[in-house]
Design a protein around this motif. Sequence first.
Motif, PDB file in Angstrom:
ATOM      1  N   GLY A 233      44.208  43.117  30.768  1.00  0.00           N
ATOM      2  CA  GLY A 233      44.608  41.886  30.094  1.00  0.00           C
ATOM      3  C   GLY A 233      45.766  41.208  30.792  1.00  0.00           C
ATOM      4  N   GLY A 234      46.256  40.131  30.197  1.00  0.00           N
ATOM      5  CA  GLY A 234      47.380  39.404  30.762  1.00  0.00           C
ATOM      6  C   GLY A 234      46.957  38.112  31.425  1.00  0.00           C
ATOM      7  N   SER A 235      47.948  37.449  32.053  1.00  0.00           N
ATOM      8  CA  SER A 235      47.727  36.099  32.571  1.00  0.00           C
ATOM      9  C   SER A 235      47.754  36.004  34.085  1.00  0.00           C
ATOM     10  CB  SER A 235      48.797  35.159  32.006  1.00  0.00           C
ATOM     11  OG  SER A 235      50.099  35.625  32.380  1.00  0.00           O
ATOM     12  N   LEU A 236      48.254  37.036  34.768  1.00  0.00           N
ATOM     13  CA  LEU A 236      48.422  36.956  36.216  1.00  0.00           C
ATOM     14  C   LEU A 236      48.218  38.342  36.807  1.00  0.00           C
ATOM     15  CD1 LEU A 236      49.298  35.126  38.617  1.00  0.00           C
ATOM     16  CD2 LEU A 236      51.664  35.796  38.125  1.00  0.00           C
ATOM     17  N   SER A 237      47.547  38.397  37.941  1.00  0.00           N
ATOM     18  CA  SER A 237      47.267  39.697  38.535  1.00  0.00           C
ATOM     19  C   SER A 237      47.018  39.549  40.036  1.00  0.00           C
ATOM     20  CB  SER A 237      46.039  40.325  37.863  1.00  0.00           C
ATOM     21  OG  SER A 237      45.694  41.532  38.484  1.00  0.00           O
ATOM     22  N   HIS A 238      47.524  40.501  40.815  1.00  0.00           N
ATOM     23  CA  HIS A 238      47.272  40.549  42.256  1.00  0.00           C
ATOM     24  C   HIS A 238      46.911  41.969  42.665  1.00  0.00           C
ATOM     25  CE1 HIS A 238      49.659  36.786  42.084  1.00  0.00           C
ATOM     26  NE2 HIS A 238      48.891  36.436  43.099  1.00  0.00           N
TER      27      HIS A 238
ATOM     28  N   HIS B 264      48.205  47.317  42.405  1.00  0.00           N
ATOM     29  CA  HIS B 264      47.805  46.231  41.510  1.00  0.00           C
ATOM     30  C   HIS B 264      49.003  45.839  40.649  1.00  0.00           C
ATOM     31  CE1 HIS B 264      43.821  44.645  39.602  1.00  0.00           C
ATOM     32  NE2 HIS B 264      44.759  43.722  39.597  1.00  0.00           N
ATOM     33  N   THR B 265      49.189  44.549  40.457  1.00  0.00           N
ATOM     34  CA  THR B 265      50.288  44.050  39.619  1.00  0.00           C
ATOM     35  C   THR B 265      49.713  43.156  38.519  1.00  0.00           C
ATOM     36  OG1 THR B 265      50.641  42.172  41.116  1.00  0.00           O
ATOM     37  CG2 THR B 265      51.963  44.139  41.507  1.00  0.00           C
TER      38      THR B 265
ATOM     39  N   GLU C  86      53.292  49.612  57.850  1.00  0.00           N
ATOM     40  CA  GLU C  86      52.710  49.120  59.101  1.00  0.00           C
ATOM     41  C   GLU C  86      51.187  49.275  59.170  1.00  0.00           C
ATOM     42  OE1 GLU C  86      55.843  49.366  62.616  1.00  0.00           O
ATOM     43  OE2 GLU C  86      55.350  51.377  61.907  1.00  0.00           O
ATOM     44  N   VAL C  87      50.537  49.229  58.040  1.00  0.00           N
ATOM     45  CA  VAL C  87      49.074  49.218  57.995  1.00  0.00           C
ATOM     46  C   VAL C  87      48.665  47.812  57.562  1.00  0.00           C
ATOM     47  CG1 VAL C  87      46.991  50.239  56.993  1.00  0.00           C
ATOM     48  CG2 VAL C  87      49.052  51.649  57.310  1.00  0.00           C
ATOM     49  N   PRO C  88      47.833  47.109  58.342  1.00  0.00           N
ATOM     50  CA  PRO C  88      47.430  45.753  57.947  1.00  0.00           C
ATOM     51  C   PRO C  88      46.854  45.748  56.532  1.00  0.00           C
ATOM     52  CG  PRO C  88      46.686  46.227  60.165  1.00  0.00           C
ATOM     53  CD  PRO C  88      47.215  47.519  59.624  1.00  0.00           C
ATOM     54  N   PHE C  89      47.333  44.815  55.703  1.00  0.00           N
ATOM     55  CA  PHE C  89      46.877  44.754  54.313  1.00  0.00           C
ATOM     56  C   PHE C  89      46.660  43.304  53.910  1.00  0.00           C
ATOM     57  CE2 PHE C  89      51.427  44.173  54.052  1.00  0.00           C
ATOM     58  CZ  PHE C  89      51.636  43.322  52.981  1.00  0.00           C
ATOM     59  N   VAL C  90      45.906  43.127  52.842  1.00  0.00           N
ATOM     60  CA  VAL C  90      45.726  41.795  52.272  1.00  0.00           C
ATOM     61  C   VAL C  90      46.113  41.836  50.803  1.00  0.00           C
ATOM     62  CG1 VAL C  90      43.964  40.980  53.881  1.00  0.00           C
ATOM     63  CG2 VAL C  90      43.265  42.269  51.869  1.00  0.00           C
ATOM     64  N   LYS C  91      46.708  40.754  50.361  1.00  0.00           N
ATOM     65  CA  LYS C  91      47.134  40.605  48.966  1.00  0.00           C
ATOM     66  C   LYS C  91      46.324  39.456  48.368  1.00  0.00           C
ATOM     67  CE  LYS C  91      51.266  39.480  46.219  1.00  0.00           C
ATOM     68  NZ  LYS C  91      52.714  39.165  46.320  1.00  0.00           N
ATOM     69  N   VAL C  92      45.615  39.735  47.292  1.00  0.00           N
ATOM     70  CA  VAL C  92      44.691  38.736  46.759  1.00  0.00           C
ATOM     71  C   VAL C  92      44.877  38.555  45.258  1.00  0.00           C
ATOM     72  CG1 VAL C  92      42.970  39.246  48.536  1.00  0.00           C
ATOM     73  CG2 VAL C  92      42.831  40.409  46.330  1.00  0.00           C
ATOM     74  N   ASN C  93      44.553  37.350  44.792  1.00  0.00           N
ATOM     75  CA  ASN C  93      44.479  37.100  43.369  1.00  0.00           C
ATOM     76  C   ASN C  93      43.376  37.966  42.791  1.00  0.00           C
ATOM     77  OD1 ASN C  93      46.394  35.287  42.386  1.00  0.00           O
ATOM     78  ND2 ASN C  93      44.825  33.963  41.526  1.00  0.00           N
ATOM     79  N   ALA C  94      43.596  38.497  41.595  1.00  0.00           N
ATOM     80  CA  ALA C  94      42.633  39.442  41.040  1.00  0.00           C
ATOM     81  C   ALA C  94      42.373  39.157  39.571  1.00  0.00           C
ATOM     82  CB  ALA C  94      43.161  40.870  41.206  1.00  0.00           C
TER      83      ALA C  94
ATOM     84  N   SER D  90      40.567  31.701  60.492  1.00  0.00           N
ATOM     85  CA  SER D  90      41.374  30.568  60.968  1.00  0.00           C
ATOM     86  C   SER D  90      42.805  30.618  60.458  1.00  0.00           C
ATOM     87  CB  SER D  90      40.735  29.244  60.545  1.00  0.00           C
ATOM     88  OG  SER D  90      39.495  29.056  61.194  1.00  0.00           O
ATOM     89  N   CYS D  91      42.978  30.842  59.132  1.00  0.00           N
ATOM     90  CA  CYS D  91      44.333  30.795  58.564  1.00  0.00           C
ATOM     91  C   CYS D  91      44.793  32.124  57.982  1.00  0.00           C
ATOM     92  CB  CYS D  91      44.422  29.707  57.490  1.00  0.00           C
ATOM     93  SG  CYS D  91      43.528  30.114  55.969  1.00  0.00           S
ATOM     94  N   GLY D  92      43.908  33.133  57.912  1.00  0.00           N
ATOM     95  CA  GLY D  92      44.303  34.436  57.390  1.00  0.00           C
ATOM     96  C   GLY D  92      44.140  34.583  55.892  1.00  0.00           C
ATOM     97  N   PHE D  93      43.664  33.523  55.209  1.00  0.00           N
ATOM     98  CA  PHE D  93      43.458  33.598  53.770  1.00  0.00           C
ATOM     99  C   PHE D  93      42.520  34.753  53.415  1.00  0.00           C
ATOM    100  CE2 PHE D  93      40.702  32.777  50.170  1.00  0.00           C
ATOM    101  CZ  PHE D  93      41.597  32.472  49.156  1.00  0.00           C
ATOM    102  N   ALA D  94      42.793  35.414  52.297  1.00  0.00           N
ATOM    103  CA  ALA D  94      41.873  36.435  51.786  1.00  0.00           C
ATOM    104  C   ALA D  94      41.845  36.343  50.274  1.00  0.00           C
ATOM    105  CB  ALA D  94      42.311  37.824  52.224  1.00  0.00           C
ATOM    106  N   GLY D  95      40.697  36.566  49.702  1.00  0.00           N
ATOM    107  CA  GLY D  95      40.556  36.516  48.249  1.00  0.00           C
ATOM    108  C   GLY D  95      39.485  37.472  47.778  1.00  0.00           C
ATOM    109  N   ASN D  96      39.631  37.951  46.563  1.00  0.00           N
ATOM    110  CA  ASN D  96      38.604  38.791  45.953  1.00  0.00           C
ATOM    111  C   ASN D  96      37.407  37.907  45.631  1.00  0.00           C
ATOM    112  OD1 ASN D  96      37.068  40.263  43.903  1.00  0.00           O
ATOM    113  ND2 ASN D  96      38.792  41.686  43.908  1.00  0.00           N
ATOM    114  N   SER D  97      36.243  38.246  46.160  1.00  0.00           N
ATOM    115  CA  SER D  97      35.070  37.374  46.001  1.00  0.00           C
ATOM    116  C   SER D  97      34.708  37.184  44.529  1.00  0.00           C
ATOM    117  CB  SER D  97      33.875  37.944  46.769  1.00  0.00           C
ATOM    118  OG  SER D  97      33.491  39.197  46.240  1.00  0.00           O
ATOM    119  N   GLU D  98      34.945  38.210  43.710  1.00  0.00           N
ATOM    120  CA  GLU D  98      34.642  38.113  42.277  1.00  0.00           C
ATOM    121  C   GLU D  98      35.466  37.014  41.620  1.00  0.00           C
ATOM    122  OE1 GLU D  98      35.464  40.802  38.268  1.00  0.00           O
ATOM    123  OE2 GLU D  98      35.249  41.818  40.206  1.00  0.00           O
TER     124      GLU D  98
END
Length: 458
Positions: A211-216, A273-274, A197-205, A234-242
């Motif tokens: 290494g690897g092909s996919l990470s969040h 991190h995944t 119950e703590v507000p969180f954001v999940k972003v592509n990383a 407006s829509c709640g989108f969040a992303g890692n600026s890098e």
Amino acid sequence: MNKASRLFCPALITPKNAVVKQTEQLSRSQKLLTELGLVKSGSNGTYQIMPMAQRSVDKLIGLVQSNMGLAGGQKISLPILTSTQLWKKTGRLEGDISEFYMVRDRSGKQFLMSPTHEEAVTAMLASTSPISYRQLPLRLYQIGPKFRDELKSRFGLMRAKEFLMKDMYTFDVNEETATRTYATVSAAYDRLFQQLEVPFVKVNAATGIMGGSLSHEYHYVSPVGEDTLLQCSSCGFAGNSEVLESSLEESPTSCPSCKSTSLSTVRGVEVAHTFLLGDKYSKPLGATFLNTSGKPQSLIMGCYGIGITRIIAAALEVLSSDHELRWPKLLAPYDVCLIGPKQGSKEQLPAEAIENELLGNIGELCGHQELLHDDRKELTIGKRLLEANRLGHPLTVVVGAKAVQSEAPKLEVHLSEGDSLELDVNEALKLVAEHSQHKRDLLLGRFEQFNEKVGHQL
């Protein structure tokens, strides 16, 4: 029964007129945890966790284990020391290794005090290879200490040189089934963070050194965060600026999801991190399985980390005020603190009769281990209540003079959100029961979705 008089909680006592020299920037959670005696500083970048905070850590470990079990995880334990030879085989000892702790045994062999265990777990699978495809997917996890020689260890448990982490390593027959495993474990992560119950954001990383092909990444938004995130109101989108700047080759001026210009920059504390790793580790280390044709084939891997001690500190950083802790309900050290009358007060005897009955009734509702009895009756109710509020107990029940008044006796009930209520005994017990039911609902996954608070994936 848990008694406050027996609790080891070495709070910092600062003399009234003392001038405190601040040698480092402290985060809110670090300051409160240290002042209240829940965490003590060891050597630079290391921390000693006291009994009350340890209860919170243990609760989070239990919650993580429950969710990893639902994702098909099997718990293991790997040695802290990993041979540097394994890291040389995967190429991870090349480049900057200044964050790694290295030790030698008496024969001169060199080991890493593991910051992560990809090589170690893959070498373990390689030593039993080839395994049958029928044994896959395999999802192994552990919870234990990790070590990184941080250049700037700061903000207490949020960036320490030694920290507690859950790390899961998965093994599949191909990219398709590994992607399904990734979805399964990610769903377990989503569930865990919703339970907290703590507000969180999940972003592509970025995959970075792993290494690897996919990470969040999973982040708690806080001014003390080290990552820069772009968030759309407006829509709640969040992303890692890098990652966004890398993919767009420039800093975005509009939301990649809804094209709105309502983008703002926030700071995030990474708490999980995944990664989908492919054969980056299995190939050089020879971890294989026998496919349906009976031929050896490289295992396809994923790895999934959760910062246990970092979640505790970061959650408190987000939820607490400058003067009082506030815990996620499932992680509060105790659900209820019961404060009885002061010794020698005129209401002591009749109030103690109510207090003793409440000890049994509240314990039955929330579990006796979740009840803290502040039995330090040599202290005033006000002093004990001030401490209880600062410690952030979800519910603090006070049995004082109003509990024994002839007409409409009342208990004072203080909520961690700051509300103060005057309730009769039955109303107070109902509040305890509702709190306990809410916790059970969270554990069973009956929670409101955080759609408006969870960042979309890029």
